[in-house]
Write a protein that holds these residues in place. Sequence first.
Motif, PDB file in Angstrom:
ATOM      1  N   SER A  24       0.837  -1.193   0.000  1.00  0.00           N
ATOM      2  CA  SER A  24       0.000   0.000   0.000  1.00  0.00           C
ATOM      3  C   SER A  24       0.870   1.239   0.000  1.00  0.00           C
ATOM      4  CB  SER A  24      -0.916  -0.006   1.233  1.00  0.00           C
ATOM      5  OG  SER A  24      -1.764   1.130   1.229  1.00  0.00           O
ATOM      6  N   VAL A  25       0.628   2.152  -0.945  1.00  0.00           N
ATOM      7  CA  VAL A  25       1.391   3.402  -1.031  1.00  0.00           C
ATOM      8  C   VAL A  25       0.410   4.553  -1.198  1.00  0.00           C
ATOM      9  CG1 VAL A  25       3.384   2.233  -2.051  1.00  0.00           C
ATOM     10  CG2 VAL A  25       1.687   3.318  -3.542  1.00  0.00           C
ATOM     11  N   SER A  26       0.899   5.743  -0.931  1.00  0.00           N
ATOM     12  CA  SER A  26       0.108   6.939  -1.192  1.00  0.00           C
ATOM     13  C   SER A  26       0.403   7.437  -2.604  1.00  0.00           C
ATOM     14  CB  SER A  26       0.436   8.034  -0.172  1.00  0.00           C
ATOM     15  OG  SER A  26       0.076   7.626   1.123  1.00  0.00           O
ATOM     16  N   GLU A  27      -0.587   8.044  -3.219  1.00  0.00           N
ATOM     17  CA  GLU A  27      -0.400   8.599  -4.553  1.00  0.00           C
ATOM     18  C   GLU A  27       0.772   9.574  -4.539  1.00  0.00           C
ATOM     19  OE1 GLU A  27      -3.781  10.760  -6.015  1.00  0.00           O
ATOM     20  OE2 GLU A  27      -3.272  10.333  -8.108  1.00  0.00           O
ATOM     21  N   GLY A  28       1.645   9.475  -5.554  1.00  0.00           N
ATOM     22  CA  GLY A  28       2.789  10.364  -5.654  1.00  0.00           C
ATOM     23  C   GLY A  28       4.052   9.862  -4.974  1.00  0.00           C
ATOM     24  N   THR A  29       3.935   8.763  -4.215  1.00  0.00           N
ATOM     25  CA  THR A  29       5.122   8.198  -3.535  1.00  0.00           C
ATOM     26  C   THR A  29       5.669   7.029  -4.351  1.00  0.00           C
ATOM     27  OG1 THR A  29       3.846   6.665  -2.164  1.00  0.00           O
ATOM     28  CG2 THR A  29       4.213   8.885  -1.290  1.00  0.00           C
ATOM     29  N   PRO A  30       6.926   6.631  -4.077  1.00  0.00           N
ATOM     30  CA  PRO A  30       7.521   5.544  -4.885  1.00  0.00           C
ATOM     31  C   PRO A  30       6.869   4.186  -4.617  1.00  0.00           C
ATOM     32  CG  PRO A  30       9.220   6.883  -3.828  1.00  0.00           C
ATOM     33  CD  PRO A  30       7.914   7.280  -3.223  1.00  0.00           C
ATOM     34  N   VAL A  31       6.969   3.350  -5.647  1.00  0.00           N
ATOM     35  CA  VAL A  31       6.471   1.978  -5.565  1.00  0.00           C
ATOM     36  C   VAL A  31       7.656   1.022  -5.649  1.00  0.00           C
ATOM     37  CG1 VAL A  31       5.079   0.205  -6.704  1.00  0.00           C
ATOM     38  CG2 VAL A  31       4.278   2.584  -6.657  1.00  0.00           C
ATOM     39  N   LEU A  32       7.657   0.006  -4.795  1.00  0.00           N
ATOM     40  CA  LEU A  32       8.647  -1.069  -4.860  1.00  0.00           C
ATOM     41  C   LEU A  32       7.924  -2.389  -4.667  1.00  0.00           C
ATOM     42  CD1 LEU A  32      11.504  -2.327  -4.870  1.00  0.00           C
ATOM     43  CD2 LEU A  32      11.584  -1.908  -2.394  1.00  0.00           C
ATOM     44  N   LEU A  33       7.951  -3.232  -5.692  1.00  0.00           N
ATOM     45  CA  LEU A  33       7.383  -4.580  -5.601  1.00  0.00           C
ATOM     46  C   LEU A  33       8.536  -5.555  -5.782  1.00  0.00           C
ATOM     47  CD1 LEU A  33       4.162  -4.171  -7.792  1.00  0.00           C
ATOM     48  CD2 LEU A  33       4.496  -3.633  -5.372  1.00  0.00           C
ATOM     49  N   ARG A  34       8.705  -6.442  -4.801  1.00  0.00           N
ATOM     50  CA  ARG A  34       9.909  -7.264  -4.756  1.00  0.00           C
ATOM     51  C   ARG A  34       9.693  -8.664  -5.323  1.00  0.00           C
ATOM     52  NH1 ARG A  34      11.818  -7.331   1.199  1.00  0.00           N
ATOM     53  NH2 ARG A  34       9.580  -7.611   1.590  1.00  0.00           N
ATOM     54  N   CYS A  35      10.710  -9.138  -6.037  1.00  0.00           N
ATOM     55  CA  CYS A  35      10.651 -10.461  -6.654  1.00  0.00           C
ATOM     56  C   CYS A  35      12.042 -11.078  -6.624  1.00  0.00           C
ATOM     57  CB  CYS A  35      10.167 -10.345  -8.099  1.00  0.00           C
ATOM     58  SG  CYS A  35      10.246 -11.888  -9.034  1.00  0.00           S
ATOM     59  N   ASN A  36      12.118 -12.296  -6.148  1.00  0.00           N
ATOM     60  CA  ASN A  36      13.345 -13.091  -6.248  1.00  0.00           C
ATOM     61  C   ASN A  36      13.084 -14.276  -7.167  1.00  0.00           C
ATOM     62  OD1 ASN A  36      14.691 -11.385  -4.535  1.00  0.00           O
ATOM     63  ND2 ASN A  36      14.582 -12.741  -2.762  1.00  0.00           N
TER      64      ASN A  36
END
Lengths: 114, 115
Positions: free
Chosen positions: B12-24
């Motif tokens: 969950s992020v706020s609009e305008g903030t960075p997104v990080l979705l992690r995958c190994n």
Amino acid sequence: EPEVTQTPSHQVTQMGQEVILRCVPISNHLYFYWYRQILGQKVEFLVSFYNNEISEKSEIFDDQFSVERPDGSNFTLKIRSTKLEDSAMYFCASSVTGGNQPQHFGDGTRLSIL
Amino acid sequence: AQSVTQLDSHVSVSEGTPVLLRCNYSSSYSPSLFWYVQHPNKGLQLLLKYTSAATLVKGINGFEAEFKKSETSFHLTKPSAHMSDAAEYFCVVSDFSGNTGKLIFGQGTTLQVKP
């Protein structure tokens, strides 16, 4: 932009009945795939198809399943005698070639078995 | 065998903030990796792909991912989230063992974007 199209968007069928899910892959693509996603689970590979024959199939793809390319545009998945556990979203995909080329997906058919 | 693990089921992020979705990932050979996005009641749309060229891959809608072999990671990022980014995201690896490049999917990460 060319798209993969699937029909119907939602299919409701009685257990034990046959069902055919239809797909029209992108016209210049040569490899075709079916995947399924049971609610709450991962998307799973079912089968790949090339040059009018199955190239690879998963353990899920048993004798109840079959695929066909009846003409130059359609690609179908048939489930001969449906079970409750066949309820899932079924996705068709196609790619220009196999290997590491991206696969392009349709919007899916939601299959509900009663 | 090829596999991918998405480390977060929900972000969950706020609009305008960075997104990080992690995958190994786990792969017995040089992998081909993809990120797909699924909006509600829609199909799977390709965001970007890595196929052993540049390790930083740019995709559609401002997303990018970096392939890090030493960490066996392929995290998806975006500098500034938009409300329309709310969707399910899948990290995917190609499996060439059967010669057709079937796709192996991660469990998916649901991205929520708050106003």
